[in-house]
Design a protein around this motif. Structure first.
Motif, PDB file in Angstrom:
ATOM      1  N   LYS A 200      24.995 -11.100   3.001  1.00 30.05           N
ATOM      2  CA  LYS A 200      24.753  -9.797   3.629  1.00 30.05           C
ATOM      3  C   LYS A 200      23.270  -9.489   3.737  1.00 30.05           C
ATOM      4  O   LYS A 200      22.475  -9.850   2.859  1.00 30.05           O
ATOM      5  N   ASN A 201      22.891  -8.811   4.826  1.00 30.26           N
ATOM      6  CA  ASN A 201      21.503  -8.376   5.011  1.00 30.26           C
ATOM      7  C   ASN A 201      21.251  -7.110   4.217  1.00 30.26           C
ATOM      8  O   ASN A 201      22.167  -6.308   3.986  1.00 30.26           O
ATOM      9  N   LEU A 202      20.013  -6.930   3.801  1.00 32.24           N
ATOM     10  CA  LEU A 202      19.644  -5.665   3.160  1.00 32.24           C
ATOM     11  C   LEU A 202      18.474  -5.047   3.906  1.00 32.24           C
ATOM     12  O   LEU A 202      17.622  -5.762   4.435  1.00 32.24           O
ATOM     13  N   HIS A 203      18.486  -3.741   4.005  1.00 32.83           N
ATOM     14  CA  HIS A 203      17.499  -3.064   4.850  1.00 32.83           C
ATOM     15  C   HIS A 203      16.569  -2.147   4.073  1.00 32.83           C
ATOM     16  O   HIS A 203      15.634  -1.575   4.635  1.00 32.83           O
ATOM     17  N   LYS A 204      16.813  -2.007   2.763  1.00 30.78           N
ATOM     18  CA  LYS A 204      15.965  -1.088   1.986  1.00 30.78           C
ATOM     19  C   LYS A 204      15.926  -1.535   0.534  1.00 30.78           C
ATOM     20  O   LYS A 204      16.902  -2.064   0.003  1.00 30.78           O
ATOM     21  N   TYR A 205      14.790  -1.293  -0.119  1.00 33.65           N
ATOM     22  CA  TYR A 205      14.621  -1.616  -1.526  1.00 33.65           C
ATOM     23  C   TYR A 205      14.320  -0.332  -2.283  1.00 33.65           C
ATOM     24  O   TYR A 205      13.495   0.466  -1.850  1.00 33.65           O
ATOM     25  N   VAL A 206      15.001  -0.145  -3.405  1.00 32.85           N
ATOM     26  CA  VAL A 206      14.818   1.055  -4.218  1.00 32.85           C
ATOM     27  C   VAL A 206      14.478   0.630  -5.638  1.00 32.85           C
ATOM     28  O   VAL A 206      15.207  -0.173  -6.230  1.00 32.85           O
TER      29      VAL A 206
END
Length: 444
Positions: A100-106
């Motif tokens: 899966k792609n990820l679009h944000k890092y927290v």
């Protein structure tokens, strides 16, 4: 005359078999060797080559799986699998969701209640050994990266497996992990901007190649039918033997073999060759037709100088993503014109440009003068150039925060080359000088 030869090796048969498998199919060396009646060593080599081609991946706790090859114009988005590799991670659960792609890092540097508003589906929570934060992130549809080498509970692992959301651990601290991910995104943006030969041959029609036994009449007919002035010649294994030109074919009787006019051992390139390198190679060799081969020198495509240059022009019109060291060094310089309208450049020496002695690095100095020459030559002629040779003279040291001016002066220009003199001054004192010869990649 044909585009491809049917005689292929066992290794190539294995690669074709792997490519024909359905995406998601699990592959093992033993199973592949049994199905294709080859040794396990041959099957292993084919799987490694398939992995290099991007059509299979090996995943922890899953094995080797057939995947869809990522397009060359890849997105700057990373997948969870990419991040696991970047941070040298260890999977704890949810391995089925690695694709899966990820679009944000927290970064979880707050209380759990405050954390919830920042986490959403498709994001990655970077946090330490806080199991309540792990559970929250998974329930919100996010993956979890645990820093410091810590683990998590069986319950959290089971939840990750159930939701197919990756949770993995890295031995690095939070700052290091964030820096590694940021560097990977930055590198991907640069790679996305750099076009390679594969980008322009993917949509080209089937290759039309000649055999050594082809006659001049057959070759002329094919050349006129396809509109190609040059055609590659291959052997029975589809390996490139040479090139024939239409102008040479006209000199032969129609029934004569093309061997007499064959240009043997032509210059070739691969699919991974950058367009700039291909253009530079064609310019240096004085050619405008380039066969593209694989590692076994088998023909896979052909490109012309016109196609390469057009693709490079189109690429320059695209938004500039990411910056190389050359761009970062040049960011501190501005363009200006003197009273006669001649271009020159001025800027300041930043701390990053200096050596441990506090003076400007000679390598940086060379880069600045080279960039000035390339930009000045482009401004004067409208063409793009590559550096052919350079003589440099370092006369005085330049210190941090010194303002400098870079003055290009054209010495000589022709259709193919451009010779310039570059002077760098500080407070009207000459500090460095270079004489450069540039080669145009627009002509050859």
């Amino acid at each position: 005359m044909e585009g491809r030869d049917d005689a292929i090796t066992k290794h190539e048969q294995l690669l074709l078999h792997i490519e024909g498998l359905k995406v998601g199919t699990k592959i093992s060396v033993r199973k592949l060797a049994k199905e294709m009646s080859v040794s396990e060593g041959t099957a292993y080599r084919a799987l490694k080559d398939a992995e290099n081609l991007g059509i299979v991946v090996t995943k922890e706790r899953i094995g080797t799986v057939r995947v869809e090859k990522k397009p060359r114009n890849m997105s700057e988005q990373l997948t969870f699998a990419d991040v696991v590799e970047i941070v040298e991670g260890h999977m704890l659960g949810g391995a089925e969701g690695l694709h899966k792609n990820l679009h944000k890092y927290v970064i979880g540097a707050m209380k759990v209640d405050a954390m919830a508003r920042y986490i959403d589906a498709g994001s990655l929570l970077i946090v330490g050994n806080r199991e309540n934060a792990h559970t929250l992130a998974l329930e919100q549809g996010a993956g979890v990266l645990i820093t410091g080498g810590f683990g998590t509970s069986k319950e959290v692992k089971a939840l990750a497996d159930k939701l197919n959301l990756p949770i993995f651990s890295s031995r690095h601290d939070t700052f290091t992990v964030a820096s590694l991910i940021n560097r990977a995104i930055f590198d991907r943006l640069i790679k996305k901007k750099i076009m390679i030969v594969e980008d322009i041959v993917g949509s080209k029609p089937k290759i039309h190649a000649l055999k050594l036994s082809s006659t001049a009449g057959e070759s002329m007919a094919l050349s006129e039918q396809k509109g190609d002035t040059r055609l590659p010649v291959v052997d029975e294994w589809n390996r490139v033997l040479g090139i024939v030109n239409r102008s040479d074919l006209r000199k032969l009787p129609p029934e004569q073999s093309i061997e007499k006019v064959l240009v043997r051992n032509p210059v070739t390139a691969t699919l991974q060759t950058s367009l700039a390198s291909a253009a530079q190679l064609m310019m240096w060799e004085g050619i405008d037709f380039l066969p593209i081969v694989d590692k076994n020198r088998k023909l896979v495509a052909t490109v012309s100088r016109k196609e390469v240059l057009q693709a490079m022009r189109d690429a320059r019109k695209q938004p500039q993503l990411g910056e190389t060291f050359d761009h970062l060094i040049w960011n501190g310089f501005a363009d200006e014109r003197d009273e006669e309208g001649k271009l020159f450049f001025h800027g300041f020496i930043t701390p990053q440009m200096a050596t441990d002695l506090g003076t400007i690095s000679e390598g940086i100095l060379t880069t600045v003068m080279t960039q000035a020459a390339l930009r000045a030559a482009k401004d004067m002629t409208g063409n793009d150039f590559v550096l052919d040779n350079m003589s440099t003279y370092f006369l005085r040291p330049v210190q941090i925060e010194d303002p400098v001016a870079v003055m290009p002066r054209l010495l000589e220009a022709s259709r193919r080359t451009c010779k310039l003199e570059i002077e760098m001054t500080h407070m009207d004192s000459l500090v460095a000088k270079a004489v450069l010869t540039l080669q145009s990649i627009e002509h050859g």
